[in-house]
Motif scaffolding. Structure first.
Motif, mmCIF file in Angstrom:
data_model
loop_
_atom_site.group_PDB
_atom_site.id
_atom_site.type_symbol
_atom_site.label_atom_id
_atom_site.label_comp_id
_atom_site.label_asym_id
_atom_site.label_seq_id
_atom_site.Cartn_x
_atom_site.Cartn_y
_atom_site.Cartn_z
ATOM 1 N N VAL A 21 9.936 13.980 2.712
ATOM 2 C CA VAL A 21 9.144 13.953 1.473
ATOM 3 C C VAL A 21 9.234 15.299 0.749
ATOM 4 N N ALA A 22 9.220 16.415 1.510
ATOM 5 C CA ALA A 22 9.267 17.743 0.881
ATOM 6 C C ALA A 22 10.590 17.955 0.152
ATOM 7 N N GLU A 41 20.972 15.175 4.072
ATOM 8 C CA GLU A 41 20.066 14.623 5.086
ATOM 9 C C GLU A 41 20.896 14.154 6.272
ATOM 10 N N GLY A 48 12.460 11.263 6.299
ATOM 11 C CA GLY A 48 12.154 12.166 7.416
ATOM 12 C C GLY A 48 11.202 11.529 8.406
ATOM 13 N N ARG A 49 10.120 12.228 8.684
ATOM 14 C CA ARG A 49 9.134 11.678 9.622
ATOM 15 C C ARG A 49 8.447 10.446 9.032
ATOM 16 N N HIS A 67 2.388 4.701 8.411
ATOM 17 C CA HIS A 67 1.742 5.780 7.657
ATOM 18 C C HIS A 67 0.720 5.205 6.687
ATOM 19 N N GLY A 68 -0.294 6.011 6.388
ATOM 20 C CA GLY A 68 -1.247 5.662 5.345
ATOM 21 C C GLY A 68 -1.452 6.866 4.449
ATOM 22 N N VAL A 245 23.457 19.844 8.462
ATOM 23 C CA VAL A 245 23.731 21.270 8.247
ATOM 24 C C VAL A 245 23.691 21.947 9.611
ATOM 25 N N GLU A 426 5.747 20.367 5.098
ATOM 26 C CA GLU A 426 4.288 20.236 5.102
ATOM 27 C C GLU A 426 3.629 21.332 5.917
ATOM 28 N N MET A 436 1.955 13.559 4.216
ATOM 29 C CA MET A 436 2.941 13.347 3.153
ATOM 30 C C MET A 436 2.505 14.096 1.893
HETATM 31 C C1 LIG Z 1 4.253 9.662 13.899
HETATM 32 C C2 LIG Z 1 3.765 10.272 12.624
HETATM 33 C C3 LIG Z 1 2.728 9.673 11.915
HETATM 34 C C4 LIG Z 1 2.272 10.242 10.725
HETATM 35 N N1 LIG Z 1 1.302 9.620 9.987
HETATM 36 C C5 LIG Z 1 1.011 10.085 8.750
HETATM 37 C C6 LIG Z 1 0.162 9.358 7.889
HETATM 38 O O1 LIG Z 1 -0.344 8.286 8.222
HETATM 39 N N2 LIG Z 1 -0.082 9.865 6.651
HETATM 40 C C7 LIG Z 1 0.482 11.030 6.217
HETATM 41 O O2 LIG Z 1 0.250 11.418 5.068
HETATM 42 N N3 LIG Z 1 1.288 11.745 7.030
HETATM 43 C C8 LIG Z 1 1.571 11.300 8.269
HETATM 44 N N4 LIG Z 1 2.420 11.991 9.072
HETATM 45 C C9 LIG Z 1 2.919 13.295 8.615
HETATM 46 C C10 LIG Z 1 4.049 13.139 7.612
HETATM 47 O O3 LIG Z 1 4.988 12.191 8.052
HETATM 48 C C11 LIG Z 1 4.739 14.490 7.478
HETATM 49 O O4 LIG Z 1 3.791 15.495 7.224
HETATM 50 C C12 LIG Z 1 5.721 14.517 6.323
HETATM 51 O O5 LIG Z 1 6.479 13.339 6.260
HETATM 52 C C13 LIG Z 1 6.619 15.731 6.513
HETATM 53 O O6 LIG Z 1 7.604 15.739 5.505
HETATM 54 P P1 LIG Z 1 8.635 16.925 5.408
HETATM 55 O O7 LIG Z 1 9.598 16.566 4.347
HETATM 56 O O8 LIG Z 1 7.918 18.209 5.301
HETATM 57 O O9 LIG Z 1 9.380 16.993 6.823
HETATM 58 P P2 LIG Z 1 10.348 15.874 7.578
HETATM 59 O O10 LIG Z 1 9.817 14.560 7.236
HETATM 60 O O11 LIG Z 1 10.411 16.322 8.952
HETATM 61 O O12 LIG Z 1 11.723 16.082 6.819
HETATM 62 C C14 LIG Z 1 12.717 16.957 7.285
HETATM 63 C C15 LIG Z 1 14.052 16.271 7.081
HETATM 64 O O13 LIG Z 1 15.089 17.198 7.366
HETATM 65 C C16 LIG Z 1 16.115 16.509 8.045
HETATM 66 N N5 LIG Z 1 16.882 17.516 8.775
HETATM 67 C C17 LIG Z 1 16.463 18.272 9.820
HETATM 68 N N6 LIG Z 1 17.439 19.108 10.214
HETATM 69 C C18 LIG Z 1 18.485 18.875 9.386
HETATM 70 C C19 LIG Z 1 19.797 19.424 9.298
HETATM 71 N N7 LIG Z 1 20.203 20.374 10.145
HETATM 72 N N8 LIG Z 1 20.633 18.953 8.341
HETATM 73 C C20 LIG Z 1 20.227 17.977 7.480
HETATM 74 N N9 LIG Z 1 19.002 17.421 7.534
HETATM 75 C C21 LIG Z 1 18.147 17.867 8.467
HETATM 76 C C22 LIG Z 1 15.357 15.549 8.946
HETATM 77 O O14 LIG Z 1 16.182 14.490 9.397
HETATM 78 C C23 LIG Z 1 14.256 15.089 8.011
HETATM 79 O O15 LIG Z 1 14.648 13.969 7.259
HETATM 80 C C24 LIG Z 1 2.857 11.450 10.269
HETATM 81 C C25 LIG Z 1 3.887 12.052 10.992
HETATM 82 C C26 LIG Z 1 4.347 11.466 12.147
HETATM 83 C C27 LIG Z 1 5.481 12.118 12.881
#
Ligand SMILES: Cc1cc2nc3c(=O)[nH]c(=O)nc-3n(C[C@H](O)[C@H](O)[C@H](O)COP(=O)(O)OP(=O)(O)OC[C@H]3O[C@@H](n4cnc5c(N)ncnc54)[C@H](O)[C@@H]3O)c2cc1C
Length: 481
Positions: A21-22, A41, A48-49, A67-68, A245, A426, A436
């Protein structure tokens, strides 16, 4: 808003690492501003997560974990709006709680002004006694009048604060714990008062719709993957999935290029790292990490597990869209097949979530399955009669950051010590828990740094929902305390 043709080829380039999402949020804003965005990606789908996998048995996208979201998540809503998928979130104006004996309690809105909008339903909340409710009301009044940003609250555990406000064990077990542990993904002992106060003020007390709970009507990967691909393509950008990467190469105080797993080298004017905090240590050179406490702190951020499972049954199962389970191991049940609009005659899929799932991290899978099914059958009578067709379990040992006392000192700003690298995720400084919404905010904040450095205006992040009713006055006053 974006350039095209010659002007686009002269536009500055941005390489975004990580399609969660970030990374998506940063890419979308920068593409809108006319930058040439390349989003990398490593997985086949974006999100992602907050993404999905294709389950080989059911042959469709299934979320890694249900997720919610909530109406107070204004930046996530803005991102989904830009991607054209906000209507794929079903917001409910009720929060349901289920006791193992099947008795339900509901928090819902009313015409009363904030922060009193849920009061009538709270008074009727069947899982709590009058004494529990009086204690909770007293604590909520205190929260309303407190400035969560005072350093004191960042150091104190919320569990200790609940004890100091004389909460009953039932109030803790059936009110504070179900709401906070699932929202913050941590045990009450390890949630700082700052995080807990912020959550109740922003998510429940400030605006009558803030607590409305949003459930996706499509798999998470479908919210993020195709809409982002289309959005960036239409603005001259590009997404490369299944692209890992391997390293970020640094020269002086700047990123020189990134190296992919297959050896390809890519360079850009700007770089956005949007990977999870524990991944950064693998990407940056050791001497860069050792040279600045900024990076060393990032690698110390504690992460907390979450467990998610999906159960497919052969028949219709009566179950709310989403319900918090009281006094059991399972914390939330979602009626996944209903939420995705599937025909109940084709069977039911229920998704369950356990936050801060420390006790289940190493538990044997079949044993865990029997415990989870036991909980489901105790809460939903139809489950006991149904045939289990299929199930999946996903354990995330490092799901989200721990909102523990002292955590804010470890969360970095999006501006990194490297002049052409900004950091999103995040876990960065967003003022929000690990959600998210926090991820979307971090992406917007990272993009804002680039825009401002290039002399371009940026009005992001999107403001919170306005404080309304009495909350406008009560929460304004809190900054004085
Ligand atoms: C099980 C679970 C349940 C959750 N429930 C909720 C919920 O109900 N509501 C809510 O708001 N939040 C929830 N969260 C939290 C939410 O999912 C995360 O805070 C948010 O999605 C994080 O987004 P991000 O983009 O910061 O990181 P990530 O989603 O971790 O994104 C990082 C991305 O980088 C990619 N990546 C990593 N290394 C590399 C590389 N070397 N080269 C290329 N790509 C790479 C990964 O594959 C990933 O797609 C939950 C999280 C989990 C794990």
């Amino acid at each position: 808003m974006h350039d095209s043709g010659d002007s686009h080829s002269r536009a500055k380039s941005v390489l975004v690492i990580g399609g969660g999402v970030a990374g998506i949020a940063a890419s979308v804003v920068l593409a809108d501003a006319g930058f040439r965005v390349l989003l990398l990606e490593k997985r086949p789908l974006l999100g992602g997560r907050a993404s999905s996998f294709v389950d080989p048995i059911v042959g469709e996208r299934v979320d890694e974990c249900q997720h919610g979201t909530m109406r107070c998540c204004t930046n996530l809503a803005d991102l989904l709006e830009r991607l054209g998928v906000h209507q794929q979130i079903d917001y409910c104006d009720t929060l349901e709680f289920l006791e193992p004996n099947g008795r339900r309690s509901v928090l819902r809105g009313s015409p009363l002004p904030a922060p009193l909008h849920t009061l009538p339903s709270f008074l009727r909340f069947r899982a709590l006694s009058l004494r529990d409710k009086l204690g909770i009301s007293y604590a909520l009044l205190k929260i309303l009048g407190t400035n969560p940003h005072r350093p004191l609250w960042e150091q104190q555990s919320f569990a200790a604060w609940l004890t100091s406000t004389h909460q009953t064990p039932t109030a803790i077990r059936r009110f504070w714990r179900p709401i906070l542990v699932s929202a913050c993904n941590e045990e009450l002992e390890r949630i700082s008062c700052a995080h807990a106060f912020f959550l109740f003020q922003t998510g429940f007390l400030a605006h009558p719709k803030a607590f409305h709970f949003g459930i996706p009507k499509v798999p998470l990967a479908s919210l993020y993957t195709e809409p982002t691909l289309d959005y960036l393509r239409q603005r001259g950008g590009c997404v490369r999935t299944k692209t890992t990467v391997k390293s970020i190469e640094v020269e002086g105080q700047r990123v020189k290029e990134v190296v992919l797993a297959d050896g390809e080298r890519l360079c850009a004017d700007w770089y956005v790292s949007a990977v999870q905090c524990d991944q950064l240590g693998h990407l940056l050179p050791r001497d860069v990490i050792d040279s600045d406490t900024y990076w060393q702190k990032v690698l110390q951020i504690p992460l907390v597990p979450i467990l998610g499972a999906h159960f497919w049954f052969d028949r219709p199962i009566a179950c709310p869209k989403a319900v918090a389970v009281l006094d059991r191991r399972i914390e939330w049940i979602f009626h996944r097949s209903h939420n995705l609009g599937k025909d109940p005659q084709e069977g039911s899929c229920l998704s369950i979530v356990i936050s801060a799932s420390y006790p289940y991290e190493t538990m044997e899978k079949e044993h865990l399955k029997s415990l989870l099914l036991e909980d489901l059958a105790a809460c939903l009578p139809d489950v006991a009669k149904a045939q289990l067709v299929h199930w999946t379990l996903v354990r995330w040992p490092k799901a989200t950051l721990s909102p523990a006392p002292g955590i804010e000192a470890l969360r970095p700003p999006q501006k990194s010590p490297l002049s052409n690298l900004v950091v999103a995720g995040e876990w960065t400084q967003t003022g929000w828990p690990s959600t998210m919404e926090g991820a979307a905010r971090s992406g917007y904040l990272a993009a804002r740094i680039i825009l401002n450095q290039e002399g371009l205006p940026c009005s992001l992040p999107v403001p919170d929902l306005p404080k309304t009713g009495l909350a406008r006055w009560l929460l304004r006053e809190r900054t004085k305390r």
